[in-house]
Motif scaffolding. Structure first.
Motif, PDB file in Angstrom:
ATOM      1  N   ASP A  28     -16.511  -7.724  -1.497  1.00 27.62           N
ATOM      2  CA  ASP A  28     -15.996  -8.127  -0.180  1.00 27.62           C
ATOM      3  C   ASP A  28     -17.026  -8.960   0.579  1.00 27.62           C
ATOM      4  OD1 ASP A  28     -13.628  -6.843  -0.552  1.00 27.62           O
ATOM      5  OD2 ASP A  28     -13.924  -5.282   0.963  1.00 27.62           O
ATOM      6  N   VAL A  29     -18.301  -8.610   0.403  1.00 32.11           N
ATOM      7  CA  VAL A  29     -19.368  -9.309   1.121  1.00 32.11           C
ATOM      8  C   VAL A  29     -20.265 -10.004   0.114  1.00 32.11           C
ATOM      9  CG1 VAL A  29     -21.370  -9.054   2.630  1.00 32.11           C
ATOM     10  CG2 VAL A  29     -19.352  -7.616   2.996  1.00 32.11           C
ATOM     11  N   SER A  30     -20.558 -11.255   0.368  1.00 27.65           N
ATOM     12  CA  SER A  30     -21.511 -11.948  -0.492  1.00 27.65           C
ATOM     13  C   SER A  30     -22.633 -12.522   0.365  1.00 27.65           C
ATOM     14  CB  SER A  30     -20.820 -13.058  -1.289  1.00 27.65           C
ATOM     15  OG  SER A  30     -20.286 -14.016  -0.411  1.00 27.65           O
ATOM     16  N   ILE A  31     -23.751 -12.775  -0.270  1.00 28.60           N
ATOM     17  CA  ILE A  31     -24.860 -13.478   0.366  1.00 28.60           C
ATOM     18  C   ILE A  31     -24.609 -14.973   0.154  1.00 28.60           C
ATOM     19  CG2 ILE A  31     -27.370 -13.840   0.299  1.00 28.60           C
ATOM     20  CD1 ILE A  31     -26.486 -11.047   1.308  1.00 28.60           C
ATOM     21  N   ARG A  81     -19.603  -3.199   8.983  1.00 26.41           N
ATOM     22  CA  ARG A  81     -20.540  -2.659   9.971  1.00 26.41           C
ATOM     23  C   ARG A  81     -21.633  -3.676  10.298  1.00 26.41           C
ATOM     24  NH1 ARG A  81     -21.461  -0.152   5.009  1.00 26.41           N
ATOM     25  NH2 ARG A  81     -23.614  -0.236   4.299  1.00 26.41           N
ATOM     26  N   VAL A 138     -26.561  -5.528   2.405  1.00 30.36           N
ATOM     27  CA  VAL A 138     -25.520  -6.405   2.966  1.00 30.36           C
ATOM     28  C   VAL A 138     -24.400  -6.605   1.946  1.00 30.36           C
ATOM     29  CG1 VAL A 138     -25.003  -8.739   3.792  1.00 30.36           C
ATOM     30  CG2 VAL A 138     -27.080  -7.567   4.574  1.00 30.36           C
ATOM     31  N   TRP A 184     -19.542 -11.339   7.061  1.00 32.03           N
ATOM     32  CA  TRP A 184     -18.158 -11.743   6.820  1.00 32.03           C
ATOM     33  C   TRP A 184     -17.615 -10.935   5.649  1.00 32.03           C
ATOM     34  CZ3 TRP A 184     -14.754 -13.709   9.757  1.00 32.03           C
ATOM     35  CH2 TRP A 184     -13.567 -14.241   9.231  1.00 32.03           C
ATOM     36  N   GLY A 185     -16.542 -10.185   5.902  1.00 33.69           N
ATOM     37  CA  GLY A 185     -16.000  -9.305   4.868  1.00 33.69           C
ATOM     38  C   GLY A 185     -16.547  -7.896   4.947  1.00 33.69           C
ATOM     39  N   GLY A 186     -17.543  -7.687   5.789  1.00 30.55           N
ATOM     40  CA  GLY A 186     -18.176  -6.375   5.893  1.00 30.55           C
ATOM     41  C   GLY A 186     -17.609  -5.556   7.045  1.00 30.55           C
ATOM     42  N   ASP A 237     -23.467  -4.666  -0.109  1.00 32.99           N
ATOM     43  CA  ASP A 237     -22.785  -3.385  -0.279  1.00 32.99           C
ATOM     44  C   ASP A 237     -22.054  -2.945   0.996  1.00 32.99           C
ATOM     45  OD1 ASP A 237     -22.228  -1.201  -1.992  1.00 32.99           O
ATOM     46  OD2 ASP A 237     -23.676   0.033  -0.882  1.00 32.99           O
ATOM     47  N   SER A 238     -21.923  -3.828   1.982  1.00 30.33           N
ATOM     48  CA  SER A 238     -21.412  -3.394   3.289  1.00 30.33           C
ATOM     49  C   SER A 238     -19.911  -3.624   3.463  1.00 30.33           C
ATOM     50  CB  SER A 238     -22.173  -4.097   4.411  1.00 30.33           C
ATOM     51  OG  SER A 238     -21.832  -5.473   4.475  1.00 30.33           O
ATOM     52  N   GLY A 239     -19.227  -3.984   2.414  1.00 35.28           N
ATOM     53  CA  GLY A 239     -17.775  -4.129   2.506  1.00 35.28           C
ATOM     54  C   GLY A 239     -17.077  -2.858   2.054  1.00 35.28           C
ATOM     55  N   ARG A 240     -15.752  -2.890   2.163  1.00 42.36           N
ATOM     56  CA  ARG A 240     -14.990  -1.725   1.691  1.00 42.36           C
ATOM     57  C   ARG A 240     -15.006  -1.676   0.171  1.00 42.36           C
ATOM     58  NH1 ARG A 240     -11.749  -2.696   5.962  1.00 42.36           N
ATOM     59  NH2 ARG A 240     -11.855  -0.995   7.482  1.00 42.36           N
ATOM     60  N   MET A 243     -24.902  -5.563  10.548  1.00 45.79           N
ATOM     61  CA  MET A 243     -26.071  -5.676   9.673  1.00 45.79           C
ATOM     62  C   MET A 243     -26.883  -6.932   9.952  1.00 45.79           C
ATOM     63  SD  MET A 243     -24.999  -3.844   6.257  1.00 45.79           S
ATOM     64  CE  MET A 243     -26.709  -3.921   5.984  1.00 45.79           C
TER      65      MET A 243
END
Lengths: 349, 349
Positions: free
Chosen positions: A309-312, B162, A300, B158-160, A302-305, B164
């Motif tokens: 971009d994405v945090s938990i 795709r 998760v 959020w920010g991703g 690692d799912s941004g561009r 998940m």
């Protein structure tokens, strides 16, 4: 006296440990026991460390005034009574919110090791502050923590024109192999503290944050301060907020809507309630941490561009906290002056 | 055969009881026991009665195919094992979701009368459908009901870029003097069913509902169907959704993210989990219904400019349900044809 570096005209930076000492001394000087003052100070400083200043030392003047007026009493220990096998009712005896919360959490985390789940319903206790540190305390025992609390009515129902629902936040922490996943979110679009900050700075609010005193959506922060905050996410945020209002009040026997008092003011006894839950994956035969959880969270993240971009949930607050433990907490000079003034009033040296 | 009045070129109206009979017969004809078929049919019809068609008989073709392929097995009763005083683990034995949920709810509502709170963690069970009827079943016993479930990954972080995270809904019901307050909301901005409806109708999506396959926000429904749904309310909805993903998976020992399968497809064993909680206000010495709750809810309903501007969660679904019990359920003709076709295949007369 605390190290206070002026980093700009608009803020000073204060060392967290020194700020905590000042808060403790100020609370003790106004009648708090040292143990209670430590627990309350910890929660205030955690707010500032995580950039949740609306739950930070900004609250100190109100706490001091409430102590002076006997609306907060730091004397009796909160009492926990097990009303059934897995539910304790906590009477805060009008003490500090974090003190009653601490009794609630130690009670339910011990109990949940045999019952699997346990709930504490807290009444007659003052403002609990931000929820993240509490659910983190539960997660630190290897259990899942959930927290709900009511607060003064600042949010309008979806479709309504005036404030009838608290900002009623939700806290959730789930242990992982590393730091826990931590959610701490208000069911309001924004805090009233932030609306007041926008008003003070003469800045416009984004549309959707608030309505004015007539119930019309507004971008005028001063008009919003006289009106009501909107729920987050439209009707869904309203539904969650009012469900928690009614759930917490029902389980704690506390007030509803505009009868919730004493979390922001300096005139009224606190009439809100808190609910804490602890659930032990181990006690129900599960893994303390689900196999595959670390890989999922990594995927998760690692799912941004771009990296970051994405945090938990919990990542960003922890990063801010670490940076501020190291580099200090930025405060508005006016607030810092007020904290020092309160501190000077009680210093005996 | 069901009464089918053409009310427009785009829908037919079917009597709820007749639709339920058709669904039951279709499920039984594909190997479901009559008792299991009744429980599954009830949940599907409740979806259509409440205008939640994505949980309605639209799901029947997938359920039938899953029965035929042995992905749903209607034979063994779900088993409940109390792993600790207040937590039961339910093994659905690959049966219908509503059947395992029924065992979960009867187990925890009985237990909570002595423990105050009880939790059921369900695994190895099929799609549970909409949550409102389950938490209403708990509220009908005078207890507060909470339900969480995971579902196939359709939502982007959020920010991703795709999908998940599941649409992971939250159900809450709190008893009142009258009908319960009932929340049933997905943590996604919209259902994939609605995105597909927009695509079929060639309509544009509101911005903020979805991203395309590249992760860019889109109003093109077809592009969204190949992309991912957005969380509701921005980062807060994402935080809630992923917290529930991890919480449910941890407590049920089920799958995470894209490993959650078998709720929409006809190829894979269901790997999702459900969590149900029951909390008894009576068992903890409180009032079954908080004094003042009726007055509070009345004042909230009355807080709009015009009557009906503000509703309590559950009001609108109940009004729609009553109207459709009386006047019938509107269905797309193509769906109704498909249901009749499935029914014809199993009729022996």
């Amino acid at each position: 006296m605390a190290r206070a570096n002026n980093v700009s005209v608009s803020e000073v930076v204060i060392d967290a440990a020194q700020l905590r000492t000042i808060v403790v001394e100020t609370l003790v000087g106004n009648g708090a026991t040292p143990a209670d003052a430590e627990k309350q100070a910890r929660i205030l400083i955690e707010g500032d460390l995580r950039d949740q200043h609306s739950h930070g030392v900004r609250r100190l003047p109100v706490l001091v005034e409430r102590l002076r007026r006997g609306l907060i009493v730091s004397a009796e220990e909160p009492t926990a009574e097990w009303r059934s096998d897995a539910v304790a009712v906590i009477d805060g005896h009008r003490g500090f919110g974090p003190v009653a919360a601490g009794v609630a959490i130690s009670s339910i985390t011990e109990k949940a090791e045999t019952t699997g789940i346990a709930l504490a319903a807290v009444h007659n206790s003052n403002h609990v502050g931000m929820l993240a540190p509490y659910v983190e305390d539960i997660a630190a025992t290897g259990q899942i923590g959930i927290a709900f609390t009511t607060s003064e009515a600042l949010v309008h129902p979806w479709g309504g024109t005036r404030a009838m629902v608290g900002t009623n936040p939700i806290g959730i922490a789930v242990p992982t192999d590393d730091e826990p996943l931590v959610v701490d979110l208000s069911t309001a679009a924004v805090s009233m503290g932030k609306v007041l900050d926008f008003a003070a700075a003469g800045r416009e609010l984004p549309l959707g944050w608030a309505v004015d005193a007539s119930g019309d959506a507004t971008t005028d922060a001063s008009a919003a301060a006289a009106g009501a905050i909107s729920p987050f996410g439209g009707p869904k945020g309203y539904a969650l907020g009012i469900a928690l209002e009614v759930l917490v009040a029902t389980l704690t026997g506390t007030a509803l809507g505009t009868d919730v008092r004493g979390t922001l003011d300096t005139e009224e006894v606190a009439t809100k309630g808190d609910v804490f839950l602890a659930i032990s994956p181990r006690a129900i035969g599960g893994a303390a941490v689900l196999p595959g959880l670390a890989a999922y969270l990594a995927s998760v993240r690692d799912s941004g561009r771009m990296p970051g971009d994405v945090s938990i949930p919990g990542d960003r607050a922890r990063a801010t906290r670490r940076a501020r433990l190291e580099g200090g907490i930025p405060l508005f000079p006016g607030l810092w002056d007020r904290v020092r003034e309160l501190h000077r009033e009680v210093r005996v040296d």
